[in-house]
Design a protein around this motif. Structure first.
Motif, PDB file in Angstrom:
ATOM      1  N   ASP A  51       0.546  -1.242   0.011  1.00 58.80           N
ATOM      2  CA  ASP A  51      -0.092   0.029   0.034  1.00 58.80           C
ATOM      3  C   ASP A  51       0.786   1.360   0.007  1.00 58.80           C
ATOM      4  O   ASP A  51       0.329   2.425  -0.507  1.00 58.80           O
ATOM      5  CB  ASP A  51      -0.798   0.123   1.312  1.00 58.80           C
ATOM      6  CG  ASP A  51      -1.960  -1.242   1.088  1.00 58.80           C
ATOM      7  OD1 ASP A  51      -2.633  -1.265   0.259  1.00 58.80           O
ATOM      8  OD2 ASP A  51      -1.886  -2.144   2.199  1.00 58.80           O
ATOM      9  N   LEU A  52       1.931   1.093   0.495  1.00 59.06           N
ATOM     10  CA  LEU A  52       3.100   2.517   0.482  1.00 59.06           C
ATOM     11  C   LEU A  52       4.398   1.896   0.323  1.00 59.06           C
ATOM     12  O   LEU A  52       4.798   0.780   0.890  1.00 59.06           O
ATOM     13  CB  LEU A  52       2.681   3.216   1.674  1.00 59.06           C
ATOM     14  CG  LEU A  52       3.568   4.629   1.827  1.00 59.06           C
ATOM     15  CD1 LEU A  52       2.747   5.380   2.582  1.00 59.06           C
ATOM     16  CD2 LEU A  52       4.902   4.167   2.917  1.00 59.06           C
ATOM     17  N   ALA A  53       5.425   2.675  -0.316  1.00 59.71           N
ATOM     18  CA  ALA A  53       6.786   2.221  -0.337  1.00 59.71           C
ATOM     19  C   ALA A  53       7.640   3.430   0.240  1.00 59.71           C
ATOM     20  O   ALA A  53       7.610   4.304  -0.166  1.00 59.71           O
ATOM     21  CB  ALA A  53       7.243   1.727  -1.791  1.00 59.71           C
ATOM     22  N   ILE A  54       8.454   2.885   1.226  1.00 60.97           N
ATOM     23  CA  ILE A  54       9.562   3.755   1.748  1.00 60.97           C
ATOM     24  C   ILE A  54      10.873   3.105   1.075  1.00 60.97           C
ATOM     25  O   ILE A  54      11.213   2.120   1.474  1.00 60.97           O
ATOM     26  CB  ILE A  54       9.789   3.624   3.229  1.00 60.97           C
ATOM     27  CG1 ILE A  54       8.253   4.122   3.891  1.00 60.97           C
ATOM     28  CG2 ILE A  54      10.792   4.636   3.675  1.00 60.97           C
ATOM     29  CD1 ILE A  54       8.284   4.107   5.283  1.00 60.97           C
ATOM     30  N   ILE A  55      11.588   4.103   0.314  1.00 64.36           N
ATOM     31  CA  ILE A  55      12.811   3.540  -0.402  1.00 64.36           C
ATOM     32  C   ILE A  55      13.917   4.591  -0.355  1.00 64.36           C
ATOM     33  O   ILE A  55      13.951   5.791  -0.490  1.00 64.36           O
ATOM     34  CB  ILE A  55      12.308   3.407  -2.061  1.00 64.36           C
ATOM     35  CG1 ILE A  55      11.909   4.560  -2.849  1.00 64.36           C
ATOM     36  CG2 ILE A  55      11.188   2.200  -2.225  1.00 64.36           C
ATOM     37  CD1 ILE A  55      11.658   4.306  -4.246  1.00 64.36           C
TER      38      ILE A  55
END
Length: 229
Positions: A51-55
């Motif tokens: 649902d959400l990406a932290i990259i």
């Protein structure tokens, strides 16, 4: 969707960063998936409903810029870029690749959690075909924009431009990206048409600035900010 069901991907080659974020996000009820590089992140995207990406930007192999572009092309989810880079050029590159937010290391985990929650609120304002900007409703099925009492009569390109921006509130779009998405790959005119159409939209919705605003980020592009009711 309830917060407990949200699944967050963390892509960072620093195991300490991943552990720090996993603890902070798990504590808030999110389900966390971890990847140590871009290739592993791509694999996880195909295996779980992220649902959400932290990259992170500086990863071996596929870096964060390329991963961000990959996610943006194939998935409609919020993206936060997490990096030690603090140069304006790097931030511009990240926004042009499609990131929604940009957090510079070192950071406070609590602040990042706040940003995650804020992005989920923004994305949850929209559905595939009905987009709400407080009093303004964009109906993509019937190509209508209304305030609940009357329907705005708009040229199709204005409608498409407003819909594109409103579908991803807070996300920054470059002029070139808007040309491609709204006018098409074969458009041969001047990109100044985006400026003209933005101006017309601002004039058309001048009485609704308490609901949303179309903001210019100089040298990069445009985004819609939805006001908190």
């Amino acid at each position: 969707m309830d917060k407990l069901m949200k699944q967050v991907l963390i892509a960072d080659d620093n195991v300490n960063i991943r552990e720090l974020l996993r603890y902070a996000l798990t504590k808030e009820g999110y389900q966390v998936h971890e990847a140590q590089d871009g290739q592993e992140a791509v694999k996880l995207m195909g295996q779980a409903p992220i649902d959400l990406a932290i990259i992170d930007i500086l990863m071996p192999g596929m870096d964060g810029f390329d991963l961000c572009e990959y996610i943006r092309n194939d998935y409609n989810i919020p993206i936060i870029m997490l990096t030690a880079l603090d140069q304006l050029a790097d931030k511009k590159r990240g926004y042009l690749r499609g990131t929604d937010d940009y957090v510079t290391k070192p950071f406070e985990p609590e602040e990042l959690v706040f940003r995650v929650k804020a992005l989920f609120r923004r994305y949850n304002r929209t559905s595939d075909n009905i987009i709400k900007l407080n009093r303004i409703t964009i109906d993509r099925n019937n190509f209508e924009v209304s305030d609940g009492q009357s329907v705005f009569i708009m040229p199709m390109k204005e409608f498409e431009l407003l819909s594109q921006l409103a579908q991803y509130p807070g996300r920054l779009f470059s002029r070139d990206e808007l040309i491609r998405l709204v006018w098409g790959e074969d458009y041969e005119g001047d990109d100044h048409t985006v400026v003209v159409h933005i101006k017309r939209l601002r004039e058309r919705f001048a009485d609704y600035t308490s609901d949303f605003t179309i903001q210019t980020v100089r040298g990069i592009g445009y985004k819609i900010e939805v006001k908190t009711p």
